[in-house]
Write a protein that holds these residues in place. Structure first.
Motif, short mmCIF file in Angstrom:
data_model
loop_
_atom_site.label_atom_id
_atom_site.label_comp_id
_atom_site.label_asym_id
_atom_site.label_seq_id
_atom_site.Cartn_x
_atom_site.Cartn_y
_atom_site.Cartn_z
N GLU A 21 -1.65 -6.35 -9.74
CA GLU A 21 -0.71 -5.93 -8.71
C GLU A 21 -0.91 -4.45 -8.39
OE1 GLU A 21 0.29 -7.65 -11.44
OE2 GLU A 21 0.89 -9.56 -10.55
N LYS A 22 -1.12 -3.65 -9.42
CA LYS A 22 -1.36 -2.22 -9.23
C LYS A 22 -2.69 -1.99 -8.51
CE LYS A 22 -0.38 2.15 -9.76
NZ LYS A 22 0.69 2.76 -8.97
N LEU A 23 -3.69 -2.80 -8.83
CA LEU A 23 -4.99 -2.68 -8.18
C LEU A 23 -4.86 -2.89 -6.68
CD1 LEU A 23 -8.07 -2.41 -8.18
CD2 LEU A 23 -8.19 -4.84 -8.70
N VAL A 24 -4.14 -3.91 -6.26
CA VAL A 24 -3.96 -4.17 -4.82
C VAL A 24 -3.23 -3.00 -4.18
CG1 VAL A 24 -2.86 -5.68 -3.11
CG2 VAL A 24 -4.08 -6.67 -5.06
N GLU A 25 -2.22 -2.48 -4.84
CA GLU A 25 -1.51 -1.31 -4.32
C GLU A 25 -2.48 -0.14 -4.12
OE1 GLU A 25 2.35 1.51 -5.26
OE2 GLU A 25 1.39 0.49 -6.93
N PHE A 109 -1.54 -1.39 7.45
CA PHE A 109 -1.65 -1.18 6.00
C PHE A 109 -0.44 -0.46 5.43
CE2 PHE A 109 -5.85 -2.84 6.37
CZ PHE A 109 -6.01 -3.49 5.15
N LYS A 110 0.23 0.35 6.22
CA LYS A 110 1.50 0.92 5.75
C LYS A 110 2.52 -0.18 5.51
CE LYS A 110 1.18 5.48 7.93
NZ LYS A 110 1.69 6.33 9.03
N GLU A 111 2.59 -1.11 6.45
CA GLU A 111 3.52 -2.23 6.31
C GLU A 111 3.14 -3.14 5.14
OE1 GLU A 111 6.40 -2.79 7.95
OE2 GLU A 111 6.11 -0.89 9.00
N LEU A 112 1.84 -3.40 5.00
CA LEU A 112 1.39 -4.23 3.88
C LEU A 112 1.72 -3.57 2.55
CD1 LEU A 112 -2.11 -5.43 5.15
CD2 LEU A 112 -0.14 -6.90 4.62
N LEU A 113 1.51 -2.27 2.46
CA LEU A 113 1.81 -1.55 1.22
C LEU A 113 3.30 -1.62 0.89
CD1 LEU A 113 1.00 0.26 -1.16
CD2 LEU A 113 1.17 2.22 0.40
#
Length: 123
Positions: A21-25, A109-113
């Motif tokens: 999960e941290k990796l995707v972030e 990508f802001k929204e995805l994050l």
């Protein structure tokens, strides 16, 4: 296999990763950082740097596509299409110096994050 590739990329950069999960972030943050640097290079008229940073963003997005779990349902298929569209936008930025398309990708990508952080409670 692909998750290990992404993990190795970030490990080489001395980033400690506690979870997938941290990796995707971190990957989402990477795209945002690379897009910001591409914008600065574009504004300064430094084409080589713009291309370099856009290519870095594309590489991260390619890894995001590679680590999708399609057995998890329709979300993975949706994300694949969304990620591929972002790559198309970034290729247009490289070819046409289109700041609006770079901004569109950055906003996605802001929204995805934000959504990822809400869903995983990583941040």
């Amino acid at each position: 296999m692909y998750a290990n590739t992404a993990h190795n990329i970030y490990s080489e950069n001395n980033v400690s990763i506690e979870s997938s999960e941290k990796l995707v972030e971190l990957m989402y943050e990477g795209v945002l950082r690379f897009n910001m640097l591409a914008k600065k290079a574009m504004d300064a008229g430094i084409i080589e740097k713009k291309v370099y940073w856009i290519n870095r963003s594309i590489a991260v997005i390619d890894e995001l596509v590679a680590i999708l779990n399609f057995e998890g349902g329709a979300v993975a298929h949706y994300l694949k299409g969304l990620y591929n569209y972002q790559i198309t936008l970034l290729l247009d930025v490289n070819m046409h110096n289109d700041a609006k398309k770079l901004e569109e990708c950055t906003n996605v990508f802001k929204e995805l994050l934000e959504a990822w952080r809400d869903a995983t409670h990583v941040a």
